[in-house]
Design a protein around this motif. Structure first.
Motif, PDB file in Angstrom:
ATOM      1  N   VAL A 245      -4.308  -6.644   1.903  1.00  0.00           N
ATOM      2  CA  VAL A 245      -4.964  -7.955   1.960  1.00  0.00           C
ATOM      3  C   VAL A 245      -6.479  -7.845   1.831  1.00  0.00           C
ATOM      4  O   VAL A 245      -7.171  -8.849   1.707  1.00  0.00           O
ATOM      5  CB  VAL A 245      -4.600  -8.728   3.252  1.00  0.00           C
ATOM      6  N   GLY A 246      -7.001  -6.610   1.860  1.00  0.00           N
ATOM      7  CA  GLY A 246      -8.441  -6.437   1.742  1.00  0.00           C
ATOM      8  C   GLY A 246      -8.840  -4.987   1.895  1.00  0.00           C
ATOM      9  O   GLY A 246      -7.995  -4.102   2.017  1.00  0.00           O
ATOM     10  N   ILE A 247     -10.145  -4.775   1.892  1.00  0.00           N
ATOM     11  CA  ILE A 247     -10.691  -3.439   2.113  1.00  0.00           C
ATOM     12  C   ILE A 247     -11.941  -3.600   2.961  1.00  0.00           C
ATOM     13  O   ILE A 247     -12.705  -4.543   2.785  1.00  0.00           O
ATOM     14  CB  ILE A 247     -10.989  -2.706   0.783  1.00  0.00           C
ATOM     15  N   LEU A 248     -12.106  -2.706   3.900  1.00  0.00           N
ATOM     16  CA  LEU A 248     -13.291  -2.700   4.742  1.00  0.00           C
ATOM     17  C   LEU A 248     -14.133  -1.517   4.306  1.00  0.00           C
ATOM     18  O   LEU A 248     -13.719  -0.368   4.438  1.00  0.00           O
ATOM     19  CB  LEU A 248     -12.903  -2.583   6.223  1.00  0.00           C
TER      20      LEU A 248
ATOM     21  N   ARG B  51     -14.094   3.717   3.055  1.00  0.00           N
ATOM     22  CA  ARG B  51     -13.342   2.517   2.680  1.00  0.00           C
ATOM     23  C   ARG B  51     -11.995   2.558   3.389  1.00  0.00           C
ATOM     24  O   ARG B  51     -11.241   3.518   3.233  1.00  0.00           O
ATOM     25  CB  ARG B  51     -13.151   2.445   1.169  1.00  0.00           C
ATOM     26  N   LEU B  52     -11.704   1.514   4.140  1.00  0.00           N
ATOM     27  CA  LEU B  52     -10.479   1.436   4.934  1.00  0.00           C
ATOM     28  C   LEU B  52      -9.614   0.294   4.411  1.00  0.00           C
ATOM     29  O   LEU B  52     -10.029  -0.872   4.454  1.00  0.00           O
ATOM     30  CB  LEU B  52     -10.856   1.194   6.400  1.00  0.00           C
ATOM     31  N   PRO B  53      -8.415   0.596   3.905  1.00  0.00           N
ATOM     32  CA  PRO B  53      -7.530  -0.478   3.445  1.00  0.00           C
ATOM     33  C   PRO B  53      -7.140  -1.378   4.623  1.00  0.00           C
ATOM     34  O   PRO B  53      -6.963  -0.904   5.750  1.00  0.00           O
ATOM     35  CB  PRO B  53      -6.301   0.252   2.910  1.00  0.00           C
TER      36      PRO B  53
ATOM     37  N   LEU C 198       0.838  -1.193   0.000  1.00  0.00           N
ATOM     38  CA  LEU C 198       0.000   0.000   0.000  1.00  0.00           C
ATOM     39  C   LEU C 198       0.873   1.244   0.000  1.00  0.00           C
ATOM     40  O   LEU C 198       1.731   1.411   0.866  1.00  0.00           O
ATOM     41  CB  LEU C 198      -0.908  -0.020   1.236  1.00  0.00           C
ATOM     42  N   GLN C 199       0.632   2.123  -0.973  1.00  0.00           N
ATOM     43  CA  GLN C 199       1.368   3.384  -1.087  1.00  0.00           C
ATOM     44  C   GLN C 199       0.511   4.584  -0.719  1.00  0.00           C
ATOM     45  O   GLN C 199       1.031   5.632  -0.366  1.00  0.00           O
ATOM     46  CB  GLN C 199       1.874   3.569  -2.525  1.00  0.00           C
TER      47      GLN C 199
END
Length: 140
Positions: free
Chosen positions: A109-112, A98-100, A43-44
């Motif tokens: 590994v996902g998004i909430l 949206r929370l990485p 993640l950047q």
């Protein structure tokens, strides 16, 4: 409940070298207002529709401007094993939908998403979280 039990694992991402036009088109196709920016799996940052408008179009930048030049580099995130209620609090406080979700090596590994919280958070409803996210910000 842990973040990993509610998050989406199939995440669309932008690459730092992608043009803002390409990313805007992808965001429109999948109907989202933000995408994680990843260099490989790491993640950047995040690119939002607001980043594209305020940091690119308003400044007269080209549609070919790389995402890396207008993305938000400092982003809120959660770990997959974080408590879901705490992640919902973080989303409300930061006013994000949206929370990485990353692992210990900062790999995405996902998004909430706000919709992932429905019926899963203990002390609040997804509606309450949305209400807090939508409140006018006092930050500038």
């Amino acid at each position: 409940m842990r973040v990993s039990e509610a998050m989406s694992r199939d995440v669309q991402v932008a690459r730092p070298q992608d043009s803002i036009q390409t990313v805007a088109r992808r965001m429109a196709e999948i109907d989202v207002g933000s995408l994680p920016v990843c260099d490989g799996e790491k993640l950047q940052g995040m690119i939002t529709d607001r980043d594209i408008v305020v940091r690119a179009l308003a400044e007269g930048r080209s549609f070919e401007t790389p995402v890396s030049e207008v993305m938000t580099a400092e982003v809120e995130y959660a770990y997959a094993d974080d408590d879901l209620d705490e992640a919902a609090d973080k989303m409300a406080e930061a006013q994000i939908r949206r929370l990485p979700v990353i692992d210990q090596d900062r790999r995405l590994v996902g998004i909430l998403a706000l919709g992932d919280l429905t019926g899963k958070v203990k002390d609040r409803t997804a509606g309450q979280t949305l209400e807090e996210i939508s409140e006018p910000s006092t930050r500038m």
